[in-house]
Scaffold this active site. Structure first.
Site, short mmCIF file in Angstrom:
data_model
loop_
_atom_site.label_atom_id
_atom_site.label_comp_id
_atom_site.label_asym_id
_atom_site.label_seq_id
_atom_site.Cartn_x
_atom_site.Cartn_y
_atom_site.Cartn_z
N ASP A 39 4.80 2.94 0.82
CA ASP A 39 4.86 2.34 -0.53
C ASP A 39 4.21 3.33 -1.51
O ASP A 39 4.17 4.52 -1.22
CB ASP A 39 4.18 0.96 -0.50
CG ASP A 39 4.79 0.02 -1.54
OD1 ASP A 39 4.82 0.40 -2.72
OD2 ASP A 39 5.23 -1.09 -1.18
N HIS B 201 6.42 5.86 -2.27
CA HIS B 201 7.11 5.46 -3.49
C HIS B 201 6.59 6.17 -4.72
O HIS B 201 6.91 5.80 -5.84
CB HIS B 201 7.05 3.94 -3.67
CG HIS B 201 7.82 3.17 -2.63
ND1 HIS B 201 7.94 1.80 -2.65
CD2 HIS B 201 8.48 3.59 -1.53
CE1 HIS B 201 8.66 1.42 -1.59
NE2 HIS B 201 8.99 2.48 -0.90
#
Ligand SMILES: *[C@@H]1O[C@H](CO)[C@@H](O)[C@H](O)[C@H]1NC(C)=O
Ligand SMILES: *[C@@H]1O[C@H](CO)[C@@H](O)[C@H](O)[C@H]1NC(C)=O
Ligand SMILES: *[C@@H]1O[C@H](CO)[C@@H](O)[C@H](O)[C@H]1NC(C)=O
Ligand SMILES: *[C@@H]1O[C@H](CO)[C@@H](O)[C@H](O)[C@H]1NC(C)=O
Ligand SMILES: *[C@@H]1O[C@H](CO)[C@@H](O)[C@H](O)[C@H]1NC(C)=O
Ligand SMILES: *[C@@H]1O[C@H](CO)[C@@H](O)[C@H](O)[C@H]1NC(C)=O
Length: 393
Positions: free
Chosen positions: A218, A241
């Protein structure tokens, strides 16, 4: 120098250094019953209590070896002006999420001034079983798994050297800290592990994340509301991310975000590069100002440069009214490398409060060998050097 005098000075020095040594305590968990291949939960808690109540700066030591440990909640304030936890071994969390009995964080440290976490050790969250059971993307009432670290209400603190591995959830949550410095603190989890954000920072002032490799499933670094004076420098990110400000504006009690500097970072094979995201159709109306992203290398990033004020995951919001968050004084400087998509620069600002003073300075991003395009809405960026020309979004 006279010989007698120099001998006297040396004796004095020895006396003073001995004095300091006897006051400062090394609290090795081995002296509290903590041994390799065993559980050190109680030993570490006892060693911390001794070190924290000592009158001189003291150190809790976890030496080489592999240990297991359950959830640990250690707190100050401590008596001396500083305290250190040095970990040179590998500490493993229970693999079964239920064993942590719903603890928000596995290693929670709070209310300390002058805390240092150091060493060459690894905190292994043993995440795979929790990742498998994680249904939070579909189930809003899911059991939120345990994070590796919570650093709460710490002042003037350092986190350096150690590695956070395979957390069940976020690796690190920083809450309400003042002056905390992460240096050479590596984070690693597979790219497909859910919600394993690297370092999430909220309501803090003066946080530096430096010289760190972050590989996660993430965001590598994410900044929530109420942050000021944040520096992210010499960081490599990927998989993951990207580095993100937000999401912001979902709730109406949020505090402003100011002065964020992201410099000399390499972001590889991630979903986003550098991003600011805010929710539309929500009451949140804070300001976000002085966001500077400089000297960033993007390798094969899906959305290298993105402001998204229509952030609305799984359509959980009402897009009919614009975001009330005012974004200003944002610069993207010397951003180069490769994009996985044609729209390498996306600046979608709010129609209610358009972005102000957004600068694109030397953006050299390629998609399939050609310059990327830019999509812009409710923003008129100023350009220095090269940068793709805005097309309407
Ligand atoms: C940290 O600093 C804040 C703000 O100055 C202060 O209120 C708080 O007591 C300090 N905490 C510790 C543990 O020293
Ligand atoms: C951090 O990661 C980098 C690259 O993966 C590695 O070279 C370095 O040794 C790591 N540092 C520690 C303390 O593990
Ligand atoms: C940010 O740092 C500056 C300079 O040290 C300081 O004056 C300011 O108060 C800090 N911001 C906040 C919100 O604490
Ligand atoms: C940028 O960061 C990398 C590590 O990610 C480091 O090797 C390099 O020396 C840094 N460059 C500068 C100018 O600080
Ligand atoms: C970034 O890396 C460079 C080169 O290694 C180093 O000189 C500089 O001190 C680093 N910056 C920080 C804030 O650690
Ligand atoms: C934005 O920058 C300008 C010029 O540097 C400055 O005058 C203004 O106060 C800044 N705005 C905010 C909200 O900080």
């Amino acid at each position: 120098m006279d010989k007698t005098l120099s001998i006297t000075m040396c004796a004095m020095f020895l006396f003073i250094s001995n004095f300091i040594k006897t006051q400062a305590k090394d609290c090795n968990i081995a002296s509290y019953g903590g041994n390799p291949n065993g559980d050190i939960t109680d030993a570490l808690a006892k060693a911390w209590t001794d070190a924290c109540t000592a009158t001189e700066p003291s150190k809790v030591i976890v030496g080489p070896g592999t240990y297991t440990m359950n959830a640990m909640d250690i707190k100050g304030p401590c008596t001396a002006p500083s305290i250190e936890l040095q970990v040179d071994g590998v500490i493993q969390a229970p693999a079964n999420p239920a064993s942590l009995k719903g603890a928000d964080q596995w290693v929670r440290i709070g209310y300390v001034n002058g805390f240092t976490l150091s060493g060459t050790g690894t905190f292994d969250g043993q995440g795979p079983a929790a990742w498998k059971a994680n249904d939070c993307a579909k189930n809003p009432k899911c059991n939120w798994p345990t994070m590796n670290f919570g650093f709460n209400f710490l002042n003037n603190s350092y986190i350096r050297g150690v590695t956070s591995k395979d957390s069940k959830n976020f690796h690190v949550n920083v809450l309400s800290c003042n002056n905390i410095n992460f240096d050479g603190f590596n984070i690693s989890a597979p790219g497909d592990s859910p919600n394993t954000d690297g370092i999430h920072i909220g309501r803090s002032n003066g946080v530096t994340v430096a010289n760190t490799n972050i590989a996660t499933g993430d965001d590598c670094v994410s900044l929530g509301d109420g942050n000021s004076n944040i520096t992210v420098v010499n960081v490599t990110c990927g998989p993951g991310h990207g580095i993100s400000v937000g999401s912001l504006g979902r709730y109406d009690n949020e505090a402003p975000v100011s002065n964020v500097n992201v410099k000399n970072c390499t972001i590889s094979n991630t979903m986003n590069g550098v991003r600011i995201k805010t929710w539309p159709g929500t009451p949140g109306a804070i300001t976000v100002t002085d966001m500077h992203f400089e000297d960033i290398i993007m390798n094969n990033v899906q959305n290298p440069v993105i402001i998204d004020q229509e952030y609305c995951p799984s359509n959980q919001c009402d897009k009919s009214s614009p975001s009330k968050i005012k974004i200003s004084n944002v610069s993207f400087t010397n951003i180069q490398g490769t994009s996985q998509t044609q729209d390498g620069v996306v600046l979608i600002c709010s129609s209610g409060v358009p972005c102000e003073n957004v600068q694109l300075n030397n953006i050299n991003l390629a998609f399939n060998g050609a310059e990327v395009t830019a999509k812009c809405l409710n923003v008129k960026p100023t350009v220095t050097g090269t940068a793709p020309t805005c097309a309407a979004a």
